[in-house]
Design a protein around this motif. Structure first.
Motif, PDB file in Angstrom:
ATOM      1  N   GLY A 247     -90.902  94.279  33.401  1.00  0.00           N
ATOM      2  CA  GLY A 247     -90.049  93.172  32.999  1.00  0.00           C
ATOM      3  C   GLY A 247     -90.082  92.003  33.962  1.00  0.00           C
ATOM      4  N   ASP A 248     -91.268  91.695  34.499  1.00  0.00           N
ATOM      5  CA  ASP A 248     -91.401  90.601  35.468  1.00  0.00           C
ATOM      6  C   ASP A 248     -92.129  89.428  34.817  1.00  0.00           C
ATOM      7  N   PRO A 249     -91.414  88.471  34.244  1.00  0.00           N
ATOM      8  CA  PRO A 249     -92.066  87.363  33.539  1.00  0.00           C
ATOM      9  C   PRO A 249     -92.826  86.414  34.458  1.00  0.00           C
ATOM     10  N   SER A 250     -92.544  86.430  35.757  1.00  0.00           N
ATOM     11  CA  SER A 250     -93.203  85.499  36.666  1.00  0.00           C
ATOM     12  C   SER A 250     -94.704  85.756  36.770  1.00  0.00           C
ATOM     13  N   LEU A 251     -95.146  86.943  36.385  1.00  0.00           N
ATOM     14  CA  LEU A 251     -96.564  87.296  36.481  1.00  0.00           C
ATOM     15  C   LEU A 251     -97.362  86.915  35.237  1.00  0.00           C
ATOM     16  N   LEU A 252     -96.682  86.576  34.153  1.00  0.00           N
ATOM     17  CA  LEU A 252     -97.357  86.489  32.865  1.00  0.00           C
ATOM     18  C   LEU A 252     -98.261  85.274  32.710  1.00  0.00           C
ATOM     19  N   ARG A 253     -97.977  84.178  33.384  1.00  0.00           N
ATOM     20  CA  ARG A 253     -98.858  83.013  33.272  1.00  0.00           C
ATOM     21  C   ARG A 253    -100.270  83.374  33.733  1.00  0.00           C
ATOM     22  N   GLU A 254    -100.362  84.043  34.871  1.00  0.00           N
ATOM     23  CA  GLU A 254    -101.672  84.457  35.372  1.00  0.00           C
ATOM     24  C   GLU A 254    -102.208  85.650  34.601  1.00  0.00           C
ATOM     25  N   ALA A 255    -101.310  86.550  34.193  1.00  0.00           N
ATOM     26  CA  ALA A 255    -101.727  87.796  33.550  1.00  0.00           C
ATOM     27  C   ALA A 255    -102.298  87.600  32.159  1.00  0.00           C
ATOM     28  N   THR A 256    -102.039  86.469  31.504  1.00  0.00           N
ATOM     29  CA  THR A 256    -102.563  86.242  30.152  1.00  0.00           C
ATOM     30  C   THR A 256    -103.850  85.418  30.149  1.00  0.00           C
ATOM     31  N   LYS A 257    -104.413  85.179  31.324  1.00  0.00           N
ATOM     32  CA  LYS A 257    -105.688  84.469  31.387  1.00  0.00           C
ATOM     33  C   LYS A 257    -106.834  85.418  31.084  1.00  0.00           C
ATOM     34  N   ASP A 258    -107.951  84.867  30.619  1.00  0.00           N
ATOM     35  CA  ASP A 258    -109.054  85.703  30.140  1.00  0.00           C
ATOM     36  C   ASP A 258    -110.388  84.989  30.310  1.00  0.00           C
ATOM     37  N   ARG A 259    -111.429  85.782  30.581  1.00  0.00           N
ATOM     38  CA  ARG A 259    -112.790  85.241  30.627  1.00  0.00           C
ATOM     39  C   ARG A 259    -113.763  86.003  29.726  1.00  0.00           C
ATOM     40  N   LEU A 260    -113.306  87.035  29.026  1.00  0.00           N
ATOM     41  CA  LEU A 260    -114.222  87.853  28.239  1.00  0.00           C
ATOM     42  C   LEU A 260    -114.392  87.387  26.802  1.00  0.00           C
ATOM     43  N   HIS A 261    -113.359  86.823  26.202  1.00  0.00           N
ATOM     44  CA  HIS A 261    -113.495  86.470  24.785  1.00  0.00           C
ATOM     45  C   HIS A 261    -112.972  85.077  24.444  1.00  0.00           C
ATOM     46  N   GLN A 262    -111.859  84.654  25.032  1.00  0.00           N
ATOM     47  CA  GLN A 262    -111.282  83.363  24.635  1.00  0.00           C
ATOM     48  C   GLN A 262    -112.205  82.171  24.886  1.00  0.00           C
ATOM     49  N   PRO A 263    -112.894  82.090  26.025  1.00  0.00           N
ATOM     50  CA  PRO A 263    -113.780  80.939  26.229  1.00  0.00           C
ATOM     51  C   PRO A 263    -114.879  80.830  25.172  1.00  0.00           C
ATOM     52  N   TYR A 264    -115.298  81.972  24.624  1.00  0.00           N
ATOM     53  CA  TYR A 264    -116.377  81.974  23.638  1.00  0.00           C
ATOM     54  C   TYR A 264    -115.863  81.693  22.227  1.00  0.00           C
ATOM     55  N   ARG A 265    -114.579  81.912  22.006  1.00  0.00           N
ATOM     56  CA  ARG A 265    -114.004  81.719  20.680  1.00  0.00           C
ATOM     57  C   ARG A 265    -113.347  80.350  20.505  1.00  0.00           C
ATOM     58  N   GLU A 266    -113.248  79.599  21.578  1.00  0.00           N
ATOM     59  CA  GLU A 266    -112.586  78.298  21.497  1.00  0.00           C
ATOM     60  C   GLU A 266    -113.245  77.378  20.482  1.00  0.00           C
ATOM     61  N   SER A 267    -114.555  77.503  20.310  1.00  0.00           N
ATOM     62  CA  SER A 267    -115.255  76.616  19.381  1.00  0.00           C
ATOM     63  C   SER A 267    -114.811  76.816  17.944  1.00  0.00           C
ATOM     64  N   SER A 268    -114.294  78.002  17.635  1.00  0.00           N
ATOM     65  CA  SER A 268    -113.842  78.282  16.268  1.00  0.00           C
ATOM     66  C   SER A 268    -112.349  78.037  16.087  1.00  0.00           C
ATOM     67  N   VAL A 269    -111.659  77.676  17.177  1.00  0.00           N
ATOM     68  CA  VAL A 269    -110.223  77.417  17.122  1.00  0.00           C
ATOM     69  C   VAL A 269    -109.980  76.045  17.739  1.00  0.00           C
ATOM     70  N   PRO A 270    -110.128  74.990  16.971  1.00  0.00           N
ATOM     71  CA  PRO A 270    -109.987  73.640  17.530  1.00  0.00           C
ATOM     72  C   PRO A 270    -108.601  73.413  18.126  1.00  0.00           C
ATOM     73  N   GLY A 271    -108.582  72.893  19.353  1.00  0.00           N
ATOM     74  CA  GLY A 271    -107.312  72.592  19.995  1.00  0.00           C
ATOM     75  C   GLY A 271    -106.656  73.766  20.683  1.00  0.00           C
ATOM     76  N   PHE A 272    -107.335  74.910  20.777  1.00  0.00           N
ATOM     77  CA  PHE A 272    -106.699  76.099  21.344  1.00  0.00           C
ATOM     78  C   PHE A 272    -106.152  75.857  22.747  1.00  0.00           C
ATOM     79  N   GLU A 273    -106.959  75.301  23.621  1.00  0.00           N
ATOM     80  CA  GLU A 273    -106.522  75.126  25.002  1.00  0.00           C
ATOM     81  C   GLU A 273    -105.317  74.183  25.072  1.00  0.00           C
ATOM     82  N   GLU A 274    -105.309  73.159  24.257  1.00  0.00           N
ATOM     83  CA  GLU A 274    -104.178  72.223  24.238  1.00  0.00           C
ATOM     84  C   GLU A 274    -102.917  72.893  23.689  1.00  0.00           C
TER      85      GLU A 274
END
Length: 337
Positions: A247-274
């Motif tokens: 139940g520690d929400p302070s960790l979640l900003r860093e804990a929800t980052k990813d390099r395995l799938h989201q960077p490759y799927r951004e092209s199919s989800v316009p505006g995802f990062e924004e």
């Protein structure tokens, strides 16, 4: 196979939730469904097979998976439901329906021919939006078939079957057991652990008008990733589970980052990062693609409405219309109603 938390084997609780608008409750306990069923193969007094006229209802929660770094192994059940009524009377439903597939698979596993069934769906889970709609439908069919057969399968066995049909357990496991589930496939079957997420957790969602095909989204992923990216995700997936378990929400900003799938799927989800950044700026603790997308999920401790609306506005700047949702976690999983 291993598991954890408050999961159950055999007949699940008969739970019927109350409709509370967008935040649908888990409901209270009740009796198992009273069906006109007899041991498989026996005849009822009037000579009809036990399956004739059987009617049952199953309710299965939606789920959000991955939550950033937990690719194919972390999922969370949501209070948004598919309710299916199955009858052995009436016109049969098409075999391509995922509910029908699940029921047929249950019968096939015991070498029996399934009855012709009619399926009526109360569909609240948006399809092809990264919210586990196919897993929910297959599990509804599996549970219906299991009950009609006299329940030869326990819940862990149903999870293995559902995982084979889905290809991965990250939506099937939370849909069956509720809560937060970490699940991996092994040569012995699915090994999993279930946790209750923090009671104050809310999931703010922006569900866009366009859909995403999971198989197409997988084709965007590379066969190999850099070792540094693998290490990056292992660490963040570990912190994600620790943060939600503790139940520690302070960790979640860093804990929800990813390099395995989201960077490759951004092209199919316009505006995802924004959209993700808009969620964080509006007060979300973390944000990520929901499953393969295109929906974006934000983890909040608070009401979450402002976060959901901020994501919708961010998508609007890209000409994309989206629906805001704020949901609580589901703690019970699939059940008969």
């Amino acid at each position: 196979m291993q598991g954890g938390g408050n999961r159950g084997r055999g007949r699940p609780h008969g739970l019927l939730g109350e409709d509370t608008g967008r935040l649908r409750g888990a409901g209270g306990e009740g009796d198992p469904p009273q069906l006109r069923l007899h041991p498989l193969g026996e005849e009822v007094p009037d000579g009809h097979n036990r399956l004739q006229g059987a009617i049952l209802k199953v309710r299965v929660p939606a789920s959000t998976s991955n939550l950033g770094p937990g690719f194919d192994c972390i999922g969370l059940a949501l209070r948004l439901y598919l309710t299916v009524e199955i009858s052995t009377e009436g016109p049969p439903s098409p075999g391509c329906d995922f509910v029908v597939q699940g029921l047929r698979e249950a019968f096939a596993r015991v070498g029996r021919r399934p009855p012709l069934i009619s399926v009526r769906r109360e569909e609240a889970i948006p399809e092809a939006r990264g919210l586990g709609s196919s897993a929910a439908a297959r599990i509804a069919g599996l549970m219906a078939g299991n009950l009609l057969l006299g329940e030869p399968f326990g819940r862990e066995e149903l999870l293995n079957i559902a995982t084979e049909l889905e290809g991965h357990p990250d939506n099937a496991a939370p849909a069956l057991f509720g809560g937060l589930v970490v699940a991996v496939r092994t040569e012995r079957g699915v090994v999993f652990s279930r946790l209750d997420p923090p009671s104050g957790l809310r999931l703010a969602l922006a569900v866009p008008e366009f859909s995403s095909d999971t198989s197409a989204a997988r084709k965007l992923l590379p066969e190999r990733v850099p070792f540094a990216d693998a290490v990056y995700n292992v660490g963040r997936a570990s912190i994600l589970v620790a943060a939600l378990a503790g139940g520690d929400p302070s960790l979640l900003r860093e804990a929800t980052k990813d390099r395995l799938h989201q960077p490759y799927r951004e092209s199919s989800v316009p505006g995802f990062e924004e959209v993700r950044e808009a969620a964080l700026e509006a007060g979300a603790c973390g944000a990520a693609l929901s499953g393969a997308g295109p929906s974006v999920v934000a983890l909040c401790f608070g009401e979450g409405e402002e976060v959901a609306e901020a994501m919708v506005r961010a998508w609007g700047r890209f000409g994309v219309r989206a629906e805001p949702m704020v949901l609580k976690p589901d703690f019970e999983g699939a059940r008969y109603v």
